[in-house]
Design an enzyme around this catalytic site. Structure first.
Site, PDB file in Angstrom:
ATOM      1  N   HIS A  49       0.832  -1.226   0.000  1.00 45.57           N
ATOM      2  CA  HIS A  49       0.000   0.000   0.000  1.00 45.57           C
ATOM      3  C   HIS A  49       0.860   1.267   0.000  1.00 45.57           C
ATOM      4  O   HIS A  49       0.548   2.252   0.664  1.00 45.57           O
ATOM      5  CB  HIS A  49      -0.954   0.017   1.210  1.00 45.57           C
ATOM      6  CG  HIS A  49      -1.956  -1.084   1.180  1.00 45.57           C
ATOM      7  ND1 HIS A  49      -3.163  -0.969   0.530  1.00 45.57           N
ATOM      8  CD2 HIS A  49      -1.935  -2.327   1.698  1.00 45.57           C
ATOM      9  CE1 HIS A  49      -3.842  -2.101   0.658  1.00 45.57           C
ATOM     10  NE2 HIS A  49      -3.119  -2.947   1.349  1.00 45.57           N
ATOM     11  N   ASN A 122     -10.193  -2.771   2.764  1.00 46.32           N
ATOM     12  CA  ASN A 122      -9.926  -2.750   1.322  1.00 46.32           C
ATOM     13  C   ASN A 122     -11.226  -2.464   0.575  1.00 46.32           C
ATOM     14  O   ASN A 122     -12.301  -2.404   1.188  1.00 46.32           O
ATOM     15  CB  ASN A 122      -9.390  -4.115   0.869  1.00 46.32           C
ATOM     16  CG  ASN A 122      -7.902  -4.295   1.177  1.00 46.32           C
ATOM     17  OD1 ASN A 122      -7.121  -3.354   1.099  1.00 46.32           O
ATOM     18  ND2 ASN A 122      -7.526  -5.499   1.517  1.00 46.32           N
ATOM     19  N   TYR A 332       0.760  -4.088  11.914  1.00 49.68           N
ATOM     20  CA  TYR A 332       0.592  -2.716  11.434  1.00 49.68           C
ATOM     21  C   TYR A 332       1.311  -1.722  12.350  1.00 49.68           C
ATOM     22  O   TYR A 332       2.064  -0.867  11.887  1.00 49.68           O
ATOM     23  CB  TYR A 332      -0.895  -2.363  11.273  1.00 49.68           C
ATOM     24  CG  TYR A 332      -1.407  -2.825   9.923  1.00 49.68           C
ATOM     25  CD1 TYR A 332      -1.373  -4.171   9.576  1.00 49.68           C
ATOM     26  CD2 TYR A 332      -1.884  -1.931   8.984  1.00 49.68           C
ATOM     27  CE1 TYR A 332      -1.795  -4.612   8.342  1.00 49.68           C
ATOM     28  CE2 TYR A 332      -2.320  -2.361   7.731  1.00 49.68           C
ATOM     29  CZ  TYR A 332      -2.270  -3.704   7.426  1.00 49.68           C
ATOM     30  OH  TYR A 332      -2.681  -4.135   6.196  1.00 49.68           O
TER      31      TYR A 332
END
Ligand code: NDP
Length: 494
Positions: A49, A122, A332
């Site tokens: 991303h 997403n 993350y």
């Protein structure tokens, strides 16, 4: 104009030299600072991303869902919460073109009065893998080959054909929706199953959906190529310019809810990221409207440095046993510590609007205001912040001994992709089959054959359609394409 130390600058046009022809003086700190800073302008790009666009907006609640959750963001109809949404493509680097066939990231940060709630999803409701142990392997197939430094169709189809759980997401990626016209024309999905906890401390499982009010609009591969030839920033341009001229994009925010009892009885694993919850069984419930209405002032500060993590939850919203979600809760935040540094959540774009009270100390770039000097450990009797059991979640039952369970055993990877294929109209089916055939060019025959079996198992017409498209692309040279005339029986009915 000043140096970064705040000292006035007299000349920003000429370096300090010994005579007009040089050489330079080492004491020209102004020059040295400029060059040194430029060397440090880039930070590591996101491993996935990397190419993204973002904007601020608000979520307005239009329907009461307090029976499911006590989260303050949903506490009353009409309530507005500021948010940041970062869209992205997945595989391309920071300079990649926007109009590429790829999944679109949909990362939301809601600045609630109970802290930040990040929904990092997403534009697809499912994903390629269901076990996080396979995530780095999968991503390697989407990135560059270590020797050729080029993307490899062989690696992609090799991995997918050996991982039948990917078929659902592969079908979406190769369908018309795999190449959106712009970010505004995509739906967003939380994808994972999350949990809601209400004021009575009851837990519900929940899925999040954002349906575009701009309508789904897509491009064919040929249209995408034409866009890229002229404009590599087509989605960034579309988003920025529409917001700039006051044409604010909006999405209807909806949820699906499943009780804990329903989850026990569900015929498939409701925490499997490769599955959707059918709308017929778990209808969409209205929640509110999401609107983007403000562009960032500085792309690097506010979008490149934005950091979203599924670990950011608020009271009333929590996790589920979904293995992929569990891994992302760790990875993350960890990625941001590496990319941005220990104090990434103190950056203005990531800072919660609510009070932050913890006992982390020091670390590079700690620029937070000092707290009460004596309460720097916990527990303390110095009036420092402490935990509060009112925020405890109801216990979650887990069953089964600790082991490595085969996530493919007994799992139906074909019915839902087949359902998706069957709801497409003829034109969408044709696009799907053609896109797959195009993406398979140059892939060894053995891998193509292995993948065709998966299409057959989802729907015989799916496999047959891809074979037709492969044949058409091969032209007269049909000997290059082996055609399996009798599709394999569906394992569910065989
Ligand atoms: P429904 O007919 O109730 O829903 C079909 C869904 O498919 C709609 O959400 C629609 O989105 C979406 N859709 C249509 N074309 C595509 C495409 N090319 N790529 C991705 N999504 C598409 O059926 P079910 O709920 O029973 O689900 C049937 C299949 O639809 C599933 O197996 C799944 O593949 C797909 N799907 C299901 C979703 C769910 O949460 N149940 C969500 C998204 C897809 P829209 O309404 O925006 O047109």
């Amino acid at each position: 104009m000043t140096t970064t130390g705040g000292n006035p600058i007299a000349d920003n046009q000429n370096s300090k030299t010994s005579g007009p022809r040089g050489p330079l003086a080492l004491e020209d700190y102004q020059l040295i600072e400029k060059l040194a800073h430029q060397n440090r302008e880039r930070i590591p790009e996101r491993t996935v991303h990397a190419k993204g666009s973002g904007a601020y907006g608000k979520l307005t609640i239009t329907n009461d869902i307090t029976q499911y959750t006590k989260a303050a963001i949903f506490s009353q109809v009409g309530k507005e919460t500021e948010c940041l949404l970062r869209f992205s493509t997945v595989a391309g680097e920071r300079g990649a073109a926007d109009a590429e066939r790829d999944v679109r990231g949909w990362a939301l940060k809601f600045y609630t009065e109970e802290g930040n709630w990040d929904m990092v999803g997403n534009n697809t409701p499912v994903f390629f893998v269901r076990d996080p142990l396979k995530f780095p392997d999968f991503i390697h197939t989407q990135k560059r080959h270590p020797k050729t430094n080029m993307r490899s169709a062989t690696a992609m189809w090799d991995f997918w054909s050996l991982s039948p759980e990917s078929l659902h997401q592969v079908t979406i990626l190769m369908s018309d929706r795999g190449l959106p016209k712009s970010y505004r024309h995509t739906n967003g999905y939380g994808s994972h199953t999350y949990s809601f906890i209400n004021a009575k401390n009851e837990r519900f499982w929940v899925k999040f959906h954002f349906k575009t009010r701009q309508g789904i609009e897509t491009m064919t591969n040929q249209e995408g190529e034409q866009v890229i030839a002229k404009d590599r920033e087509s989605s960034q341009k579309d988003l920025f310019e529409n917001i700039e001229k006051g044409n604010f994009p909006q999405w209807d925010f909806k949820i699906q809810v499943m009780t804990e009892d329903q989850a026990e009885a569900c015929p498939f694993n409701p925490f499997d990221l490769t599955k959707v919850w059918p709308h017929g069984d778990y209808p969409l419930i209205d929640v509110g409207v999401l609107e983007l209405n403000r562009n960032p002032e500085n792309y690097f500060q506010e979008i490149e440095q934005s950091a979203f993590s599924p670990s950011n939850i608020v009271p009333g919203i929590s996790f589920s046993p979904d293995k992929m979600l569990q891994a992302r809760i760790f990875s993350y935040a960890d990625a941001h510590r590496y990319r941005l540094g220990t104090w990434y959540e103190a950056l203005p774009v990531n800072q919660p609007k609510s009070a932050v009270n913890h006992y982390h100390l020091d670390g590079a770039m700690n620029f937070l205001e000092p707290k009460s000097s004596d309460a720097y450990y916990e527990p303390n009797s110095m009036g420092g912040a402490s935990d509060d059991e009112r925020f405890a979640e109801p216990p979650l039952k887990h069953t089964g001994p600790l082991d490595r369970y085969d996530h493919r055993e007994g799992n139906d990877d074909y019915t839902q992709p087949g359902n998706l294929f069957r709801l497409m109209n003829d034109d969408q089916k044709q696009q799907l089959c053609d896109n797959i055939a195009e993406a398979m060019q140059g892939v060894p025959q053995e891998i193509i054959e292995r993948q065709l079996v998966h299409f057959d198992r989802a729907d015989a017409a799916y496999g047959a359609g891809v074979r037709e498209s492969l044949k058409r692309l091969a032209g007269d040279d049909v000997n290059n394409i082996s055609v399996q005339e009798e599709p394999l029986p569906d394992p569910a009915t065989a």
